[in-house]
Design a protein around this motif. Structure first.
Motif, PDB file in Angstrom:
ATOM      1  N   ARG B  10     -19.267 -23.182 -27.655  1.00  0.00           N
ATOM      2  CA  ARG B  10     -20.639 -23.341 -27.966  1.00  0.00           C
ATOM      3  C   ARG B  10     -20.769 -24.160 -26.969  1.00  0.00           C
ATOM      4  O   ARG B  10     -21.635 -24.758 -27.526  1.00  0.00           O
ATOM      5  CB  ARG B  10     -19.820 -23.084 -29.522  1.00  0.00           C
ATOM      6  CG  ARG B  10     -20.792 -24.283 -30.697  1.00  0.00           C
ATOM      7  CD  ARG B  10     -20.182 -24.594 -31.481  1.00  0.00           C
ATOM      8  NE  ARG B  10     -21.466 -25.516 -32.120  1.00  0.00           N
ATOM      9  CZ  ARG B  10     -21.528 -27.159 -33.075  1.00  0.00           C
ATOM     10  NH1 ARG B  10     -20.197 -27.427 -32.730  1.00  0.00           N
ATOM     11  NH2 ARG B  10     -22.837 -27.315 -33.308  1.00  0.00           N
ATOM     12  N   GLN B  11     -19.798 -25.562 -26.781  1.00  0.00           N
ATOM     13  CA  GLN B  11     -19.973 -26.668 -26.469  1.00  0.00           C
ATOM     14  C   GLN B  11     -20.459 -26.168 -24.699  1.00  0.00           C
ATOM     15  O   GLN B  11     -21.098 -26.887 -24.964  1.00  0.00           O
ATOM     16  CB  GLN B  11     -18.100 -27.263 -26.336  1.00  0.00           C
ATOM     17  CG  GLN B  11     -18.102 -27.865 -28.093  1.00  0.00           C
ATOM     18  CD  GLN B  11     -18.920 -28.870 -28.915  1.00  0.00           C
ATOM     19  OE1 GLN B  11     -19.372 -30.135 -27.779  1.00  0.00           O
ATOM     20  NE2 GLN B  11     -18.889 -28.519 -29.676  1.00  0.00           N
ATOM     21  N   ILE B  12     -19.941 -25.280 -24.281  1.00  0.00           N
ATOM     22  CA  ILE B  12     -20.850 -25.467 -23.263  1.00  0.00           C
ATOM     23  C   ILE B  12     -21.715 -24.985 -22.942  1.00  0.00           C
ATOM     24  O   ILE B  12     -22.372 -25.802 -22.558  1.00  0.00           O
ATOM     25  CB  ILE B  12     -19.817 -24.797 -22.096  1.00  0.00           C
ATOM     26  CG1 ILE B  12     -17.987 -24.767 -22.542  1.00  0.00           C
ATOM     27  CG2 ILE B  12     -20.084 -23.882 -20.753  1.00  0.00           C
ATOM     28  CD1 ILE B  12     -17.630 -26.077 -21.453  1.00  0.00           C
ATOM     29  N   ALA B  62     -13.243 -42.567 -13.889  1.00  0.00           N
ATOM     30  CA  ALA B  62     -12.390 -42.342 -14.959  1.00  0.00           C
ATOM     31  C   ALA B  62     -13.725 -42.633 -16.393  1.00  0.00           C
ATOM     32  O   ALA B  62     -13.711 -42.528 -17.354  1.00  0.00           O
ATOM     33  CB  ALA B  62     -11.573 -43.273 -15.013  1.00  0.00           C
ATOM     34  N   GLN B  63     -14.939 -43.325 -16.225  1.00  0.00           N
ATOM     35  CA  GLN B  63     -15.393 -43.865 -17.014  1.00  0.00           C
ATOM     36  C   GLN B  63     -16.404 -43.270 -17.369  1.00  0.00           C
ATOM     37  O   GLN B  63     -16.789 -42.907 -18.273  1.00  0.00           O
ATOM     38  CB  GLN B  63     -16.745 -45.227 -16.441  1.00  0.00           C
ATOM     39  CG  GLN B  63     -17.672 -45.699 -17.269  1.00  0.00           C
ATOM     40  CD  GLN B  63     -18.757 -46.352 -16.574  1.00  0.00           C
ATOM     41  OE1 GLN B  63     -18.406 -46.602 -15.190  1.00  0.00           O
ATOM     42  NE2 GLN B  63     -20.464 -46.204 -16.694  1.00  0.00           N
ATOM     43  N   THR B  64     -16.388 -41.932 -16.303  1.00  0.00           N
ATOM     44  CA  THR B  64     -17.829 -41.454 -16.846  1.00  0.00           C
ATOM     45  C   THR B  64     -16.893 -40.570 -17.934  1.00  0.00           C
ATOM     46  O   THR B  64     -17.206 -39.759 -18.708  1.00  0.00           O
ATOM     47  CB  THR B  64     -17.436 -40.819 -15.521  1.00  0.00           C
ATOM     48  OG1 THR B  64     -18.198 -41.593 -14.653  1.00  0.00           O
ATOM     49  CG2 THR B  64     -19.314 -39.359 -15.920  1.00  0.00           C
ATOM     50  N   VAL B  65     -15.533 -40.382 -17.998  1.00  0.00           N
ATOM     51  CA  VAL B  65     -14.769 -38.623 -18.620  1.00  0.00           C
ATOM     52  C   VAL B  65     -14.815 -39.812 -19.930  1.00  0.00           C
ATOM     53  O   VAL B  65     -14.844 -39.396 -20.571  1.00  0.00           O
ATOM     54  CB  VAL B  65     -13.476 -38.608 -17.385  1.00  0.00           C
ATOM     55  CG1 VAL B  65     -12.491 -37.604 -18.518  1.00  0.00           C
ATOM     56  CG2 VAL B  65     -14.375 -38.028 -16.697  1.00  0.00           C
ATOM     57  N   LEU B  66     -13.925 -40.692 -19.436  1.00  0.00           N
ATOM     58  CA  LEU B  66     -14.270 -41.269 -21.049  1.00  0.00           C
ATOM     59  C   LEU B  66     -15.127 -41.593 -22.235  1.00  0.00           C
ATOM     60  O   LEU B  66     -14.881 -41.048 -22.916  1.00  0.00           O
ATOM     61  CB  LEU B  66     -13.866 -43.241 -20.617  1.00  0.00           C
ATOM     62  CG  LEU B  66     -13.220 -44.432 -21.692  1.00  0.00           C
ATOM     63  CD1 LEU B  66     -12.390 -43.823 -22.594  1.00  0.00           C
ATOM     64  CD2 LEU B  66     -13.924 -45.417 -20.965  1.00  0.00           C
ATOM     65  N   THR B 108     -13.666 -30.053 -20.667  1.00  0.00           N
ATOM     66  CA  THR B 108     -14.277 -29.327 -20.239  1.00  0.00           C
ATOM     67  C   THR B 108     -15.566 -30.384 -19.556  1.00  0.00           C
ATOM     68  O   THR B 108     -15.844 -30.434 -18.314  1.00  0.00           O
ATOM     69  CB  THR B 108     -15.024 -27.863 -20.097  1.00  0.00           C
ATOM     70  OG1 THR B 108     -13.290 -27.113 -21.153  1.00  0.00           O
ATOM     71  CG2 THR B 108     -15.663 -26.849 -18.991  1.00  0.00           C
ATOM     72  N   THR B 109     -17.120 -30.249 -20.004  1.00  0.00           N
ATOM     73  CA  THR B 109     -17.854 -31.005 -19.377  1.00  0.00           C
ATOM     74  C   THR B 109     -17.383 -32.620 -19.412  1.00  0.00           C
ATOM     75  O   THR B 109     -18.100 -32.439 -17.737  1.00  0.00           O
ATOM     76  CB  THR B 109     -18.846 -31.148 -21.048  1.00  0.00           C
ATOM     77  OG1 THR B 109     -18.855 -32.023 -22.064  1.00  0.00           O
ATOM     78  CG2 THR B 109     -19.376 -29.247 -21.888  1.00  0.00           C
ATOM     79  N   SER B 110     -16.993 -33.028 -20.284  1.00  0.00           N
ATOM     80  CA  SER B 110     -16.677 -34.091 -19.603  1.00  0.00           C
ATOM     81  C   SER B 110     -16.168 -33.967 -18.318  1.00  0.00           C
ATOM     82  O   SER B 110     -16.237 -35.018 -16.815  1.00  0.00           O
ATOM     83  CB  SER B 110     -16.071 -35.482 -20.570  1.00  0.00           C
ATOM     84  OG  SER B 110     -14.988 -34.693 -21.716  1.00  0.00           O
ATOM     85  N   VAL B 111     -14.809 -33.023 -17.878  1.00  0.00           N
ATOM     86  CA  VAL B 111     -14.429 -33.098 -16.674  1.00  0.00           C
ATOM     87  C   VAL B 111     -15.729 -33.033 -14.905  1.00  0.00           C
ATOM     88  O   VAL B 111     -15.533 -33.131 -13.999  1.00  0.00           O
ATOM     89  CB  VAL B 111     -13.273 -32.482 -16.057  1.00  0.00           C
ATOM     90  CG1 VAL B 111     -13.258 -32.059 -15.304  1.00  0.00           C
ATOM     91  CG2 VAL B 111     -12.487 -32.088 -17.309  1.00  0.00           C
ATOM     92  N   ALA B 145      -9.831 -36.644 -20.626  1.00  0.00           N
ATOM     93  CA  ALA B 145     -10.809 -35.651 -21.152  1.00  0.00           C
ATOM     94  C   ALA B 145     -10.148 -35.469 -22.508  1.00  0.00           C
ATOM     95  O   ALA B 145     -10.678 -35.735 -23.831  1.00  0.00           O
ATOM     96  CB  ALA B 145     -10.896 -34.820 -20.585  1.00  0.00           C
ATOM     97  N   LEU B 146      -8.989 -34.727 -22.565  1.00  0.00           N
ATOM     98  CA  LEU B 146      -8.482 -34.328 -23.867  1.00  0.00           C
ATOM     99  C   LEU B 146      -7.853 -35.526 -24.682  1.00  0.00           C
ATOM    100  O   LEU B 146      -8.214 -35.427 -26.118  1.00  0.00           O
ATOM    101  CB  LEU B 146      -7.613 -32.891 -23.484  1.00  0.00           C
ATOM    102  CG  LEU B 146      -7.125 -32.085 -25.087  1.00  0.00           C
ATOM    103  CD1 LEU B 146      -8.874 -31.217 -25.419  1.00  0.00           C
ATOM    104  CD2 LEU B 146      -5.840 -31.183 -23.979  1.00  0.00           C
TER     105      LEU B 146
END
Ligand SMILES: Nc1ncnc2c1ncn2[C@@H]1O[C@H](COP(=O)(O)OP(=O)(O)OP(=O)(O)O)[C@@H](O)[C@H]1O
Ligand SMILES: [Mg+2]
Lengths: 262, 248
Positions: B10-12, B62-66, B108-111, B145-146
């Motif tokens: 669903r998130q993907i 890291a910022q983007t994933v955070l 997953t989406t943040s990675v 991310a997790l």
């Protein structure tokens, strides 16, 4: 099938449900009637593990709702009063997600979804995002979803809210036949008294959180010496409008408006 | 397992359908890379520290994933407001699995976002010191991310509206990010700042990403991995516990 004993729910110092007891037998269609703010939805939320009761005992299918919420969740389906669909997914995806959550076998999933979406006449639109649906279409989808996993007990909180007459009739025919066929127990609320009159075996009337009468349509009429359910209902709950649901901001604005007028 | 999978899916799906989210979440890091990379690059070089862009890229990843993982918490609040959360709270699946499915999807989406930033960086001149080790960065991004989606699930569980959520973002996550060594080296900062950086879990992911992409590390790979593992466990537990007690 449903047992409610001395159920009470307080929000801070406000008592929304006040010491209610009733029980519903297997296969029975049971209506919960009452004015706005009476405590119907709150009762259903406690029965469906969404709210913890302040006190009292709740059993569904002989399982204690508070002690074993996961055990109970398996056996009921619910259509909430407020929308609970994912608007960013299609109707089919909403159905599928629900089916997976309830462990509907893969082999049956497709046929069940197709059958239900055809019943509520959404099959042609199954691949549209739900946000493109009209209010009535969303409601129909929500009902179809609640039936997907063949629950033993079905809770319907104002299921026909905003539906046209044709759809309401279709829906009740289906629910009635499903209840007979699968021996499904149904507890529903509605503000259309004729729906309760036509479909419920028994009716409970609550007001200000208290249970004030319970019985078949005939018994309620006898109790109040009236000759329609509507008269009996008004006799029991009075005819003034309820203010409980007024939102404080709205009320404050009304006060200011009144002041300005002076 | 099917339940976790479908919540992940669903998130993907929602991510792929929301083009604005993809563009927005890549646009901001790109702005940082260009503005800071070119803006501060010459000062950094004049100070005898080498190529600032090289230093900056792991920090921006890291910022983007955070921040995209924090955004997952906002999704929970939207689910609350649109009512969908109620549907998931009455299903016969344990709350932990429900939390985990969504969090895995959000992670997953943040990675994916972080990886996009990596490729954009390549386009503007970034080069990892060793391509094989660069792949390890994927693992580090996943753990961060997790951990953060777990954390933001917990926040999303008890915060009622976006304002409350933004406050947490602004007063907790932004400071942690700025004090993580993502944007500037922490070698010559005052002691109090160094101490904050050393108890800040984000610092260790930033450092681990530098290890895999640049081959340099401040804390050492061992401490980095230990800190990340502890953070992951603590954050996921926090999310699971808060999520368990949601009422509607
Ligand atoms: N979360 C809450 N916090 C505080 N008060 C609440 C909360 N939920 C419900 N109430 C109050 O409890 C009372 C009963 O609400 P409930 O939703 O059960 O009414 P209802 O019988 O379903 O009414 P309606 O026919 O309008 O749906 C109302 O006065 C409502 O304002
Ligand atoms: Mg209600």
């Amino acid at each position: 099938m449903i047992e409610v004993k001395d159920l009470t729910k307080k929000f801070a110092d406000f008592t929304a449900v006040d010491n209610i007891s009733f029980s519903v037998k297997r296969g029975e269609l049971f209506a919960l009637l009452g004015p706005n703010g009476a405590g119907k939805s709150t009762t259903i939320k406690m029965l469906t593990t969404l709210l913890r009761p302040t006190s009292g005992k709740l059993k569904l299918n002989d399982i204690d709702v508070v002690k074993d919420p996961n055990g109970v969740r398996r056996s009921f389906g619910i259509v909430f009063q407020d929308p609970t669909l994912d608007n960013e997914m299609t109707a089919y995806e909403n159905m599928e997600l629900h089916g997976v959550m309830y462990g509907v076998p893969k082999a049956e999933m497709g046929t069940r979804i197709e059958q239900l979406l055809k019943l509520v006449e959404l099959w042609e639109r199954r691949s549209s995002l739900v946000k493109t649906y009209s209010g009535g279409m969303k409601r129909r989808l929500e009902i179809a979803r609640g039936l997907l996993h063949h629950p033993k007990v079905l809770f319907l909180d104002e299921p026909t809210l905003g539906l046209d007459t044709q759809t309401r009739r279709l829906l009740w025919n289906y629910v009635d036949s499903l209840a007979k066929e699968k021996d499904m127990t149904v507890l529903f609320t509605t503000h259309y008294l004729e729906e309760a009159e036509d479909n419920a075996n028994r009716i409970a009337i609550i007001d200000h959180g208290k249970l004030i009468a319970i019985g078949s349509v005939k018994e309620l009429k006898q109790m109040t010496s009236t000759d329609s359910l509507e008269q009996a209902y008004l006799e029991l709950t009075g005819s003034e409008i309820r203010e409980e649901e007024v939102d404080p901001h709205e009320a404050w604005r009304a006060v200011r408006r009144a002041r300005n007028m002076r | 397992m099917r339940a976790i999978y479908i919540l992940w899916l669903r998130q993907i799906k929602r991510y792929i359908r929301s083009r604005s989210r993809i563009v927005g979440a890549v646009g901001q890091p790109l702005l940082f890379l260009l503005a800071l990379g070119y803006g501060l690059g010459s000062i950094y070089k004049a100070a005898g520290r080498g190529d600032y862009l090289q230093f900056l890229v792991p920090g921006i990843m890291a910022q983007t994933v955070l921040f995209s993982s924090m955004f997952y918490g906002a999704m929970i609040i939207f689910d609350k407001q649109f009512g969908f959360l109620k549907e998931t709270l009455v299903v016969p699946v344990s709350r932990f699995k429900i939390m985990l499915g969504g969090a895995l999807g959000g992670a997953t989406t943040s990675v994916i976002q972080g990886s996009l930033v990596f490729f954009i960086s390549l386009a503007i001149g970034f080069r990892p010191h060793n391509w094989l080790m660069a792949i390890v960065a994927l693992a580090f991004m996943s753990v961060l991310a997790l951990a953060i989606t777990g954390f933001s699930s917990g926040i999303g569980s008890f915060v009622e509206d976006m304002q409350g959520f933004q406050a947490i973002n602004q007063f907790l996550v932004f400071p942690l990010y700025f004090l993580s060594g993502a944007l500037y080296p922490l070698n010559h900062v005052p002691t109090w700042l160094r101490i904050i950086a050393e108890i800040n879990p984000i610092s260790y992911t930033v450092d681990a990403l530098r290890w895999s992409l640049l081959g340099t590390t401040k804390f050492g790979l061992g401490p980095d991995m230990l800190a990340m593992a502890i953070t992951l466990v603590v954050m996921l537990s926090f999310g699971a516990i808060r999520f368990r007690y949601i009422e509607a």
